[in-house]
Design a protein around this motif. Structure first.
Motif, PDB file in Angstrom:
ATOM      1  N   GLY A   1       0.777  -1.240   0.000  1.00 48.11           N
ATOM      2  CA  GLY A   1       0.000   0.000   0.000  1.00 48.11           C
ATOM      3  C   GLY A   1       0.801   1.279   0.000  1.00 48.11           C
ATOM      4  N   ALA A   2       1.996   1.281  -0.590  1.00 48.57           N
ATOM      5  CA  ALA A   2       2.820   2.494  -0.574  1.00 48.57           C
ATOM      6  C   ALA A   2       2.156   3.661  -1.299  1.00 48.57           C
ATOM      7  CB  ALA A   2       4.179   2.215  -1.202  1.00 48.57           C
ATOM      8  N   HIS A   3       1.234   3.367  -2.200  1.00 49.78           N
ATOM      9  CA  HIS A   3       0.557   4.403  -3.001  1.00 49.78           C
ATOM     10  C   HIS A   3      -0.665   4.999  -2.305  1.00 49.78           C
ATOM     11  CE1 HIS A   3      -1.578   0.692  -3.407  1.00 49.78           C
ATOM     12  NE2 HIS A   3      -2.507   1.195  -4.194  1.00 49.78           N
TER      13      HIS A   3
ATOM     14  N   ILE B   1       6.646  10.995  -6.875  1.00 45.34           N
ATOM     15  CA  ILE B   1       5.502  11.252  -6.005  1.00 45.34           C
ATOM     16  C   ILE B   1       5.166  12.742  -5.988  1.00 45.34           C
ATOM     17  CG2 ILE B   1       4.765  11.300  -3.572  1.00 45.34           C
ATOM     18  CD1 ILE B   1       6.297   8.635  -3.227  1.00 45.34           C
ATOM     19  N   PHE B   2       6.183  13.564  -5.824  1.00 42.95           N
ATOM     20  CA  PHE B   2       5.969  15.006  -5.730  1.00 42.95           C
ATOM     21  C   PHE B   2       5.389  15.588  -7.017  1.00 42.95           C
ATOM     22  CE2 PHE B   2       7.579  19.411  -6.058  1.00 42.95           C
ATOM     23  CZ  PHE B   2       7.029  19.940  -4.901  1.00 42.95           C
ATOM     24  N   GLU B   3       5.854  15.095  -8.148  1.00 44.20           N
ATOM     25  CA  GLU B   3       5.486  15.711  -9.418  1.00 44.20           C
ATOM     26  C   GLU B   3       4.278  15.084 -10.107  1.00 44.20           C
ATOM     27  OE1 GLU B   3       8.982  15.552 -11.843  1.00 44.20           O
ATOM     28  OE2 GLU B   3       9.997  17.176 -10.756  1.00 44.20           O
ATOM     29  N   ARG B   4       4.086  13.750  -9.938  1.00 39.44           N
ATOM     30  CA  ARG B   4       3.148  13.096 -10.858  1.00 39.44           C
ATOM     31  C   ARG B   4       2.145  12.133 -10.255  1.00 39.44           C
ATOM     32  NH1 ARG B   4       6.948  10.171 -14.956  1.00 39.44           N
ATOM     33  NH2 ARG B   4       4.982   9.062 -15.294  1.00 39.44           N
ATOM     34  N   ILE B   5       2.399  11.620  -9.059  1.00 39.17           N
ATOM     35  CA  ILE B   5       1.631  10.442  -8.658  1.00 39.17           C
ATOM     36  C   ILE B   5       0.132  10.699  -8.537  1.00 39.17           C
ATOM     37  CG2 ILE B   5       1.892  10.700  -6.129  1.00 39.17           C
ATOM     38  CD1 ILE B   5       2.229   7.607  -6.077  1.00 39.17           C
ATOM     39  N   ARG B   6      -0.255  11.848  -8.010  1.00 33.72           N
ATOM     40  CA  ARG B   6      -1.688  12.087  -7.825  1.00 33.72           C
ATOM     41  C   ARG B   6      -2.416  12.129  -9.176  1.00 33.72           C
ATOM     42  NH1 ARG B   6      -2.909  13.342  -2.527  1.00 33.72           N
ATOM     43  NH2 ARG B   6      -1.104  13.887  -1.240  1.00 33.72           N
ATOM     44  N   THR B   7      -1.801  12.764 -10.154  1.00 30.00           N
ATOM     45  CA  THR B   7      -2.397  12.796 -11.495  1.00 30.00           C
ATOM     46  C   THR B   7      -2.459  11.399 -12.090  1.00 30.00           C
ATOM     47  OG1 THR B   7      -1.556  15.028 -11.865  1.00 30.00           O
ATOM     48  CG2 THR B   7      -2.182  13.775 -13.805  1.00 30.00           C
ATOM     49  N   ASP B   8      -1.383  10.637 -11.928  1.00 28.79           N
ATOM     50  CA  ASP B   8      -1.351   9.281 -12.470  1.00 28.79           C
ATOM     51  C   ASP B   8      -2.380   8.379 -11.794  1.00 28.79           C
ATOM     52  OD1 ASP B   8       0.611   9.986 -14.217  1.00 28.79           O
ATOM     53  OD2 ASP B   8       2.223   8.840 -13.275  1.00 28.79           O
ATOM     54  N   ILE B   9      -2.558   8.540 -10.492  1.00 28.82           N
ATOM     55  CA  ILE B   9      -3.557   7.731  -9.784  1.00 28.82           C
ATOM     56  C   ILE B   9      -4.955   8.042 -10.304  1.00 28.82           C
ATOM     57  CG2 ILE B   9      -4.749   7.483  -7.556  1.00 28.82           C
ATOM     58  CD1 ILE B   9      -2.013   7.426  -6.207  1.00 28.82           C
TER      59      ILE B   9
ATOM     60  N   PRO C   1       0.335   3.036 -10.400  1.00 31.24           N
ATOM     61  CA  PRO C   1       0.055   4.354 -10.975  1.00 31.24           C
ATOM     62  C   PRO C   1       0.797   4.652 -12.277  1.00 31.24           C
ATOM     63  CG  PRO C   1       0.327   4.542  -8.598  1.00 31.24           C
ATOM     64  CD  PRO C   1       0.715   3.148  -8.972  1.00 31.24           C
ATOM     65  N   VAL C   2       1.886   3.949 -12.559  1.00 33.66           N
ATOM     66  CA  VAL C   2       2.632   4.236 -13.793  1.00 33.66           C
ATOM     67  C   VAL C   2       2.058   3.511 -15.006  1.00 33.66           C
ATOM     68  CG1 VAL C   2       4.753   4.588 -12.468  1.00 33.66           C
ATOM     69  CG2 VAL C   2       4.350   2.373 -13.553  1.00 33.66           C
ATOM     70  N   CYS C   3       1.029   2.676 -14.808  1.00 32.33           N
ATOM     71  CA  CYS C   3       0.435   1.953 -15.937  1.00 32.33           C
ATOM     72  C   CYS C   3      -0.241   2.932 -16.903  1.00 32.33           C
ATOM     73  CB  CYS C   3      -0.564   0.911 -15.440  1.00 32.33           C
ATOM     74  SG  CYS C   3       0.213  -0.493 -14.617  1.00 32.33           S
ATOM     75  N   ARG C   4      -0.318   2.520 -18.175  1.00 35.17           N
ATOM     76  CA  ARG C   4      -0.850   3.367 -19.235  1.00 35.17           C
ATOM     77  C   ARG C   4      -2.141   2.770 -19.789  1.00 35.17           C
ATOM     78  NH1 ARG C   4       4.558   2.443 -22.459  1.00 35.17           N
ATOM     79  NH2 ARG C   4       3.855   0.386 -21.777  1.00 35.17           N
ATOM     80  N   SER C   5      -2.847   3.560 -20.555  1.00 34.29           N
ATOM     81  CA  SER C   5      -4.112   3.122 -21.151  1.00 34.29           C
ATOM     82  C   SER C   5      -3.927   1.836 -21.949  1.00 34.29           C
ATOM     83  CB  SER C   5      -4.674   4.225 -22.049  1.00 34.29           C
ATOM     84  OG  SER C   5      -5.830   3.780 -22.715  1.00 34.29           O
ATOM     85  N   GLU C   6      -2.824   1.765 -22.734  1.00 33.72           N
ATOM     86  CA  GLU C   6      -2.603   0.581 -23.569  1.00 33.72           C
ATOM     87  C   GLU C   6      -2.347  -0.671 -22.737  1.00 33.72           C
ATOM     88  OE1 GLU C   6       1.159   3.249 -24.182  1.00 33.72           O
ATOM     89  OE2 GLU C   6      -0.979   3.516 -23.756  1.00 33.72           O
ATOM     90  N   ASP C   7      -1.835  -0.506 -21.501  1.00 30.07           N
ATOM     91  CA  ASP C   7      -1.640  -1.658 -20.622  1.00 30.07           C
ATOM     92  C   ASP C   7      -2.984  -2.303 -20.284  1.00 30.07           C
ATOM     93  OD1 ASP C   7       1.101  -1.112 -20.568  1.00 30.07           O
ATOM     94  OD2 ASP C   7       0.919   0.154 -18.799  1.00 30.07           O
ATOM     95  N   TYR C   8      -3.970  -1.474 -20.007  1.00 30.34           N
ATOM     96  CA  TYR C   8      -5.294  -2.003 -19.673  1.00 30.34           C
ATOM     97  C   TYR C   8      -5.979  -2.598 -20.893  1.00 30.34           C
ATOM     98  CZ  TYR C   8      -4.608   0.312 -15.205  1.00 30.34           C
ATOM     99  OH  TYR C   8      -4.102   0.697 -13.988  1.00 30.34           O
ATOM    100  N   SER C   9      -5.717  -2.052 -22.059  1.00 28.13           N
ATOM    101  CA  SER C   9      -6.280  -2.622 -23.287  1.00 28.13           C
ATOM    102  C   SER C   9      -5.720  -4.022 -23.525  1.00 28.13           C
ATOM    103  CB  SER C   9      -5.957  -1.724 -24.491  1.00 28.13           C
ATOM    104  OG  SER C   9      -6.556  -0.466 -24.353  1.00 28.13           O
ATOM    105  N   ARG C  10      -4.400  -4.165 -23.340  1.00 24.69           N
ATOM    106  CA  ARG C  10      -3.782  -5.484 -23.511  1.00 24.69           C
ATOM    107  C   ARG C  10      -4.284  -6.464 -22.461  1.00 24.69           C
ATOM    108  NH1 ARG C  10       2.531  -5.519 -23.748  1.00 24.69           N
ATOM    109  NH2 ARG C  10       2.053  -7.714 -24.155  1.00 24.69           N
ATOM    110  N   LEU C  11      -4.390  -5.979 -21.221  1.00 22.38           N
ATOM    111  CA  LEU C  11      -4.872  -6.834 -20.144  1.00 22.38           C
ATOM    112  C   LEU C  11      -6.300  -7.283 -20.409  1.00 22.38           C
ATOM    113  CD1 LEU C  11      -4.646  -8.139 -17.359  1.00 22.38           C
ATOM    114  CD2 LEU C  11      -5.237  -5.934 -16.344  1.00 22.38           C
ATOM    115  N   SER C  12      -7.138  -6.354 -20.816  1.00 23.78           N
ATOM    116  CA  SER C  12      -8.539  -6.676 -21.096  1.00 23.78           C
ATOM    117  C   SER C  12      -8.644  -7.708 -22.210  1.00 23.78           C
ATOM    118  CB  SER C  12      -9.298  -5.404 -21.472  1.00 23.78           C
ATOM    119  OG  SER C  12     -10.650  -5.691 -21.744  1.00 23.78           O
ATOM    120  N   GLY C  13      -7.867  -7.517 -23.265  1.00 22.81           N
ATOM    121  CA  GLY C  13      -7.917  -8.456 -24.382  1.00 22.81           C
ATOM    122  C   GLY C  13      -7.468  -9.847 -23.972  1.00 22.81           C
ATOM    123  N   ALA C  14      -6.383  -9.918 -23.183  1.00 20.73           N
ATOM    124  CA  ALA C  14      -5.873 -11.219 -22.756  1.00 20.73           C
ATOM    125  C   ALA C  14      -6.840 -11.921 -21.820  1.00 20.73           C
ATOM    126  CB  ALA C  14      -4.514 -11.044 -22.080  1.00 20.73           C
TER     127      ALA C  14
END
Length: 443
Positions: free
Chosen positions: A189-191, A264-272, A339-352
């Motif tokens: 749960g570090a995120h 964390i300081f620059e991007r994590i909240r947006t990525d989450i 949080p670093v995952c991208r839209s295409e990661d979920y597309s690949r996961l969904s397809g598989a």
């Protein structure tokens, strides 16, 4: 956000200094393709600080981490949450606190209990996903603590391996009521601090917790952090981890924690926020087809058996289609995102996953929830069992024998019988259901 460790290492690598110091690779890999990894691997040279006596760049980086999490102190581990768990329990032993622990602990807890000779009082969760997941009853915790005449602490694993979180806020209030300490294995749960409303144990009232940064954040394997919310514990963290740790901690691992601060300081909240939308759409794509565990969002845990499938078969089909799962057994399929995952990661996961569902035999057999219905009989202490002479025997022949050192698959590394307990028929059935064919028993 400053990155003092990264900056120092980067400057040192660029300087071309002749390395008349450890490590023996001198910044060069036997294969040039990995030179960039080797070049960052240094030791405690002048200016590089020292993890256990930090007062320079490591201390500055740890203060950055503490400011991000809002803690009294946060210190680094280059040996994962295992080292942090040892340190947390050591501090509790120093205070002579009785240890109450929810049973679905990681085996690193048991190893630490053996090293520290701790006598553990177990609380059985109300299991909902085999031995990996379950609900903790705050009322039961209150009853245990109120009946305890000595100082106590409660040890909780949250999130558990499936991503299910405990009611840390309620548990912390109960612990305060009885002057007990709440320590949390928050390895998964570090995120959680960086959601719109923090779900991190420290923000919810825990006294000490550990985060495995490498599990849920962009950090190297072995990167972990030990946090405390108590001023009195802040000076105890370093001595505690130094008791168990290697005197040669990994600088690449600490550098990755340093860079994690910047991320964390620059991007994590947006990525989450972005990923929460991806996860929502992903789950909606399987509405009516799959049942998911009610977990924190980045653990996408499929109740495979309840959905009519064998989790191992689903994982095998997904593997053939280029997707590797975190964990699978007959009952569950754990898909771990971050949080670093991208839209295409979920597309690949969904397809598989859709392909796995369509190609699966759809035969899961009888659903056998591998839950521990009651605690086994204790025959000796954890330490005594672990350090006794032992032998490895077939699980079928282990009934009535005393469990020695715990051997369970990692992941998930959750014990079925604890060292010092007498193995009974229910344990044997659970061992077999998880594919464990041999067990170590005391001679």
């Amino acid at each position: 956000m400053t990155t003092p460790i990264y900056d120092f290492i980067n400057k040192y690598v660029s300087s071309g200094t002749l390395r008349c110091h450890m490590p023996g690779h001198k910044g060069r890999s036997p294969e040039s393709v990995s030179d960039n990894i080797y070049s960052c691997d240094i030791t405690e040279i002048y200016g590089a600080d020292s993890l256990f006596e930090a007062e320079g760049i490591i201390a500055e980086s740890e203060k950055n981490m503490a400011s991000l999490y809002g803690t009294r102190a946060s210190v680094y581990s280059a040996a994962g949450s295992t080292l942090c768990i040892q340190a947390m329990l050591y501090i509790m032993k120093q205070e002579k606190r009785r240890i109450f622990a929810v049973r679905n602990v990681h085996r690193s807890f048991l190893n630490a209990a053996a090293l520290l000779d701790l006598d553990v009082d177990w609380l059985l969760p109300h299991y909902s996903g085999g031995i990996l997941s379950g609900e903790i009853d705050p009322a039961e915790v209150g009853s245990k603590l109120s009946a305890c005449a000595e100082p106590a602490c409660l040890y909780v694993t949250s999130p558990d391996y499936t991503g299910k979180t405990a009611d840390i806020r309620s548990l912390s209030e109960i612990c305060r009521r009885y002057n007990a300490r709440l320590i949390v294995d928050n390895a998964h749960g570090a995120h959680l601090h960086f959601f719109e409303e923090s779900m991190h144990p420290i923000a919810l009232g825990a006294d000490i917790c550990c985060d495995s940064a490498h599990k849920m954040l962009p950090a190297l394997t072995g990167a972990a952090v030990l946090h405390t919310s108590r001023r009195s514990y802040a000076p105890l963290l370093k001595p505690a981890i130094s008791l168990f740790a290697s005197t040669s901690p990994s600088y690449p691992v600490m550098m990755s924690l340093d860079l994690c601060n910047k991320y964390i300081f620059e991007r994590i909240r947006t990525d989450i926020m972005r990923n929460l939308e991806y996860i929502k759409k992903f789950r909606e794509g399987f509405f009516g087809k799959l049942i998911f565990v009610d977990s924190e969002p980045f653990h996408i845990t499929v109740k495979a058996a309840e959905s009519g499938y064998d989790g191992r078969e689903l994982a095998g089909i997904m593997r053939k289609n280029g997707v590797e799962c975190e964990y699978a057994d007959r009952e569950l399929l754990v898909l771990l995102m971050s949080p670093v995952c991208r839209s295409e990661d979920y597309s690949r996961l969904s397809g598989a996953l859709k392909r796995a569902v369509s190609e699966s035999s759809g035969v899961c057999g009888e659903i056998v929830h591998s839950c521990i219905p009651a605690l086994c009989t204790k025959a000796m202490s954890i330490r005594e069992a672990v350090f006794s002479a032992s032998e490895e025997i077939n699980v079928e022949n282990s009934e009535g024998r005393i469990c020695a050192a715990v051997r369970v698959p990692c992941p998930p590394a959750v014990p079925i019988a604890v060292s010092g307990e007498i193995i009974d028929r229910k344990c044997i059935n659970i061992f077999k259901n998880y594919g464990i064919s041999t067990v170590n028993v005391v001679k």
